[in-house]
Design a protein around this motif. Sequence first.
Motif, PDB file in Angstrom:
ATOM      1  N   ILE A 118      -9.998   2.288   4.221  1.00  0.00           N
ATOM      2  CA  ILE A 118     -11.096   1.816   5.057  1.00  0.00           C
ATOM      3  C   ILE A 118     -10.604   1.318   6.409  1.00  0.00           C
ATOM      4  CG2 ILE A 118     -11.097  -0.580   4.236  1.00  0.00           C
ATOM      5  CD1 ILE A 118     -14.203  -0.338   4.121  1.00  0.00           C
ATOM      6  N   LEU A 119      -9.321   0.859   6.463  1.00  0.00           N
ATOM      7  CA  LEU A 119      -8.661   0.444   7.703  1.00  0.00           C
ATOM      8  C   LEU A 119      -7.243   0.994   7.684  1.00  0.00           C
ATOM      9  CD1 LEU A 119      -9.734  -3.330   8.018  1.00  0.00           C
ATOM     10  CD2 LEU A 119     -10.544  -1.435   9.442  1.00  0.00           C
ATOM     11  N   PRO A 120      -6.573   1.102   8.838  1.00  0.00           N
ATOM     12  CA  PRO A 120      -5.173   1.538   8.840  1.00  0.00           C
ATOM     13  C   PRO A 120      -4.308   0.639   7.951  1.00  0.00           C
ATOM     14  CG  PRO A 120      -6.040   1.578  11.061  1.00  0.00           C
ATOM     15  CD  PRO A 120      -7.098   0.941  10.210  1.00  0.00           C
ATOM     16  N   LYS A 121      -3.275   1.236   7.395  1.00  0.00           N
ATOM     17  CA  LYS A 121      -2.403   0.559   6.443  1.00  0.00           C
ATOM     18  C   LYS A 121      -1.870  -0.761   6.983  1.00  0.00           C
ATOM     19  CE  LYS A 121       1.842   1.634   3.858  1.00  0.00           C
ATOM     20  NZ  LYS A 121       2.824   2.713   3.595  1.00  0.00           N
ATOM     21  N   GLU A 122      -1.414  -0.745   8.239  1.00  0.00           N
ATOM     22  CA  GLU A 122      -0.831  -1.955   8.834  1.00  0.00           C
ATOM     23  C   GLU A 122      -1.852  -3.079   8.956  1.00  0.00           C
ATOM     24  OE1 GLU A 122      -0.766   1.041  10.078  1.00  0.00           O
ATOM     25  OE2 GLU A 122       1.298   1.630   9.607  1.00  0.00           O
TER      26      GLU A 122
ATOM     27  N   ILE B 238       0.856  -1.188   0.000  1.00  0.00           N
ATOM     28  CA  ILE B 238       0.000   0.000   0.000  1.00  0.00           C
ATOM     29  C   ILE B 238       0.889   1.232   0.000  1.00  0.00           C
ATOM     30  CG2 ILE B 238      -1.748   1.344   1.236  1.00  0.00           C
ATOM     31  CD1 ILE B 238      -2.762  -1.269   2.439  1.00  0.00           C
ATOM     32  N   ALA B 239       0.725   2.078  -1.035  1.00  0.00           N
ATOM     33  CA  ALA B 239       1.427   3.366  -1.080  1.00  0.00           C
ATOM     34  C   ALA B 239       0.353   4.449  -1.106  1.00  0.00           C
ATOM     35  CB  ALA B 239       2.323   3.447  -2.308  1.00  0.00           C
ATOM     36  N   ALA B 240      -0.155   4.792   0.059  1.00  0.00           N
ATOM     37  CA  ALA B 240      -1.279   5.719   0.163  1.00  0.00           C
ATOM     38  C   ALA B 240      -0.781   7.137   0.398  1.00  0.00           C
ATOM     39  CB  ALA B 240      -2.206   5.297   1.295  1.00  0.00           C
ATOM     40  N   ILE B 241      -1.068   8.023  -0.529  1.00  0.00           N
ATOM     41  CA  ILE B 241      -0.733   9.426  -0.314  1.00  0.00           C
ATOM     42  C   ILE B 241      -1.654  10.018   0.751  1.00  0.00           C
ATOM     43  CG2 ILE B 241      -0.643  11.692  -1.433  1.00  0.00           C
ATOM     44  CD1 ILE B 241       0.046  10.272  -4.013  1.00  0.00           C
ATOM     45  N   ASN B 242      -2.919   9.669   0.712  1.00  0.00           N
ATOM     46  CA  ASN B 242      -3.887  10.132   1.711  1.00  0.00           C
ATOM     47  C   ASN B 242      -4.452   8.911   2.428  1.00  0.00           C
ATOM     48  OD1 ASN B 242      -5.779  11.400   3.250  1.00  0.00           O
ATOM     49  ND2 ASN B 242      -6.985  12.200   1.541  1.00  0.00           N
TER      50      ASN B 242
END
Length: 653
Positions: free
Chosen positions: A330-334, A321-325
């Motif tokens: 829907i859930l935290p990246k981890e 996951i490479a989330a800019i925002n």
Amino acid sequence: MRVPKKYKIYLQPTLISIVIFVILAAGISGFTKYKLGLWEKDIRAGLFDVVSGKKSKLEKALYSRIFYTRGVAAYVSLNPEISQDEFAELAKEYIKNDTVISTMSLSKDCIITDIYPVEGHEEAIGLNLLEHPERKKIVEKTIETHLTFIAGPVELVEGGIAFISYTPVFDKTMTGKERFWGVTDIVIKRDELLNEAGLNKLENGFEYALRGVNGDGYEGDVFWGDPAIFDQNPVEISVDLPIGKWILAAAPSSGWRKYADQDKAMFMVLLFSAIIISILIWLFVNALSKISRNEKELKAIFASLDSLIIELDSNGKYLKIAAINEDDLILPKEELIGKFIHDVFDPSKTEYIMQAIKNCLKSKELQVVEYSIVLNGEEKWFSARISYKSYDSIIFNAYDITEAKEREKQLQESELQLKELNASKDKFFSIIAHDLRSPLAGQKGVIDILLAEQDELDEKTKRDLLKSVQTSSNQLYVLLENLLKWALSQSGALNSVPTKLDLYSTYDAVIQRYETSARLKDIQLEDKLTEGIVVMADEQLTDTVLRNLVSNAIKFTQQGGKVRVHSEVVQQNGKSFCKVSVSDTGIGISPEVLEKLFKTGNSKSSNGTANEMGSGLGLLLCKEFVGIQGGEIWAESTVGKGSVFSFTLPMAE
């Protein structure tokens, strides 16, 4: 000359960057030449749209006043013996609260006989329009064309500048022919008219001007704004008049030359950009060899840039996951890493997204899906671009499109409003074409009989015919009053002025007006308005609502029936309202008609139990006027047993 080996690695990037710079410089030079003059063209196109909008507003403001003189002309053509008091009442109703209109007058045989308001304009009474060469020319043109003529602008005696709208009047009471009766005119204040149309001499760096005195278009003088504007190659548009036109022009206050100067600035910016691009290309080519091993991964990632970039395998498992925002996750990246799509989406969305992933892996082509999720209690929409990375993984790039969805929703609402406006227009013309024409035709027929056979008719027959004319006139007056108020409400010109009103003391007399109508049909009219209830309401609007509901109740109740008006205090959404109900024991309303009762496009007139006529406009007025005041209106009915119409008004604090 032999180039040392340590410099060879820089030679190729340097040559490439120089070639690119030369190509870009040549392209920029050609593009700048092509672009020269387009600044002005684009500005002119945008300015034309602005000027077109102002033209529409000006025509709307002008024709809404011309409608007044046409209405008066139509009335006088059927009532040529109109008295001063009748004209004063008619003019008062038309120009009441209209700050744009100065006066309205009638000129029988082109001699001013009536003027409203009279105060301050007494000297105009008796003025012969045909004795003034300019006015004679105007009057003769209106008679010849049967059209309204807009004269001026002229300077008023009492001060200020105004236009004068002349409309010819022809006596239509004689069967088979019409005779010129005279003219009616209104004085329209120039500055107030232009202010209502939103015209300013200087706005957003552009100057505006109008020409065409007496509707002479380009041949007429400039009567508003700087005449020099017409010498500056302005954007021009015609403002259409019934006879002739005005010319509205606009040009930049600083002239068109400044847009040509922007081309030079653009050339310098592009040339500087070309230098930067050449340097960047040199850096890029120089670093290309260092990133070749990661080429596939970089292409897959940068092929789908946006706020959320996620790598998924063929089973929908979150790999990277490479989330800019990250707020859009829907859930935290981890927590998402290692989960599957079906762990976070409902079954229908899971099936929808997984099908797109399978199609992408099979065809190796880009797939696009749209879906919604609830984040922090708010529904958000996303568009996802699914691109192929390898035989077992894809790049899922999602970005927020909530605003676009909202705009789409607003567009749908605007389309619905447009349909309602079209329905209102159709209703308006239906009333003009049928309901307004029918009573006038009836009156004309009875009057023709009275004039042609007055010596042969006995007194009882004459009285019966006159009563018929009186009844038709009363119906026509109510229709015209409702039509005027409805037209004002549709144009947004009708405003509510809420004040504290004691419901009983203010409207008890309104209900009592209908005692005679009820008695003629042997109907018991009960006034049960509760004393002491004080509401925040507009007195005139509420008066119209009550009159329409009580009149309808009597209209659709048989002889020997009962109509009851009562009030009570109710609570709605934590606020206090006064609920007023008008109930009857009449014929009732079917469920199919009841469902469409207050809808503009479906409202239509029905005859009463004594064959009373109507326009179908009353309930639309009631809905408009109650809504303006912050209340609600509804109806309950049983066929054969009667109806109850109720509306609410906010209680005064």
